[in-house]
Design an enzyme around this catalytic site. Structure first.
Site, PDB file in Angstrom:
ATOM      1  N   ALA A 267       0.749  -1.504  -0.021  1.00 12.72           N
ATOM      2  CA  ALA A 267       0.237   0.129   0.088  1.00 12.72           C
ATOM      3  C   ALA A 267       0.968   1.452  -0.105  1.00 12.72           C
ATOM      4  CB  ALA A 267      -0.821   0.028   1.137  1.00 12.72           C
ATOM      5  N   ALA A 268       2.134   1.211   0.182  1.00 12.25           N
ATOM      6  CA  ALA A 268       3.053   2.248   0.275  1.00 12.25           C
ATOM      7  C   ALA A 268       2.681   3.338  -1.025  1.00 12.25           C
ATOM      8  CB  ALA A 268       4.445   1.982   0.292  1.00 12.25           C
ATOM      9  N   GLY A 269       2.745   2.794  -2.171  1.00 12.09           N
ATOM     10  CA  GLY A 269       2.377   3.972  -3.278  1.00 12.09           C
ATOM     11  C   GLY A 269       1.287   4.694  -3.328  1.00 12.09           C
ATOM     12  N   ASP A 270       0.114   3.901  -3.018  1.00 17.15           N
ATOM     13  CA  ASP A 270      -1.341   4.510  -2.733  1.00 17.15           C
ATOM     14  C   ASP A 270      -1.367   5.619  -1.833  1.00 17.15           C
ATOM     15  OD1 ASP A 270      -1.840   2.891  -5.059  1.00 17.15           O
ATOM     16  OD2 ASP A 270      -2.589   1.350  -3.957  1.00 17.15           O
TER      17      ASP A 270
END
Length: 321
Positions: A267-270
């Site tokens: 989920a880091a990029g989102d």
């Protein structure tokens, strides 16, 4: 094609709009991923909210809830149990679903995820209703898009519809943030380079877009040079655990990585892009916004999963000190 709009679930008048994909994530956790032709027994499974558009809307809504900034999702789900599940999950984060359409002709998008004990994973995505998004979705949401302070776009839905949404947001004075994921095989259309205010590629996506793989601030700067040659005035290059490079008309800068114990980077990029949208909606300058977004992305790695890994505003402020 037949699609309907469900009743309002959350408030309208959003300042941040995510236009994109909504999936049900079906994750199976096993000791080892199956080889071709092999069947393995998984230890457990989980069904959750996914899709880059929904993940970004969920995280933005969780962050913005106490700031008086509304968040809306524009997309499609099928008229099926998965569609009901993901709508409920997304609404629980506080996002408005007024413009999430129920498509009678296509099922809800799903991601089939196999995760082995080492952390290695294998993912198969079926776009389904996400790939049916078209100009009718843009038309239906046109007042919302025209009034958006920030529009979040990704590349898991048809580009033609995203272009129309971007035109409306830009015409209304909004900021258009494009997450170029998944990395486009044949590059971005010229029009999207012109309409996006901010591009936020990671290392792999930057290399696919401009032919330079960023590994440090110097190579990230070279990527930014090429992106600005294509028409961007502002850009961010995400270097994963090595930090974040940013540039706009006022100059450039670098955000060092935050020291966190990472569990899962799904989920880091989102969460980064959601945090960026929230900060820009507040009127923060790009450097401040990039640091806020980097903290959101770092915190998301401390939890497993996609949307459910989104941090709260209090957690972000505590990490920022």
């Amino acid at each position: 094609m037949s699609a309907t709009t469900p009743p309002s679930i959350a408030g309208s008048g959003a300042s941040i709009v995510s236009f994109g994909s909504i999936n049900a994530d079906l994750a199976a956790y096993c000791r080892a991923l199956p080889r071709p032709g092999e069947t393995v027994h998984a230890e457990r499974y989980k069904i959750g909210l996914g899709g880059k558009g929904a993940n970004q809307a969920a995280c933005a809504a969780r962050l913005a809830g106490s700031l008086g900034i509304g968040v809306s999702m524009v997309g499609r789900v099928g008229n099926d149990p998965f569609g009901a599940l993901v709508r409920d999950r997304l609404a629980a984060f506080g996002a408005s679903l007024d413009h999430v359409r129920v498509d009678a002709d296509n099922p809800t998008g799903i991601a089939l995820i196999g995760i082995e004990s080492s952390g290695e994973n294998s993912i198969t995505v079926v776009g389904a209703a996400n790939m049916a998004i078209d100009s009718t979705d843009v038309d239906q949401a046109s007042p919302l898009l025209s009034a958006a302070r920030v529009l979040l776009l990704q590349l898991e839905t048809p580009v033609a519809a995203s272009l129309e949404a971007a035109r409306l947001a830009r015409a209304g004075g909004g900021i258009v943030i494009l997450d170029p994921a998944p990395a486009p095989e044949h590059g971005l259309p010229d029009a999207l380079w012109q309409l996006a205010d901010l591009l936020t590629p990671n290392e792999t996506e930057a290399e696919a877009l401009v032919g330079v793989r960023p590994t440090d601030p110097a190579s990230a700067s070279a990527c930014a040079d090429r992106m600005q040659e294509r028409g961007l005035t502002r850009c961010i290059v995400k270097l994963g655990a090595r930090g974040v490079y940013f540039r706009d008309r006022d100059g450039d800068g670098f955000v060092p990585p935050f020291a966190v114990k990472a569990v899962d980077s799904v989920a880091a990029g989102d969460c980064f892009n959601a945090g960026l949208a929230v900060a820009l909606a507040q009127g923060k300058v790009l450097g401040e916004a990039a640091r806020f977004a980097a903290a959101c992305g770092a915190l998301a790695t401390m939890r497993a999963g996609a949307a459910e890994a989104a941090p709260s505003l209090d957690e972000v402020l505590a990490l920022l000190g």
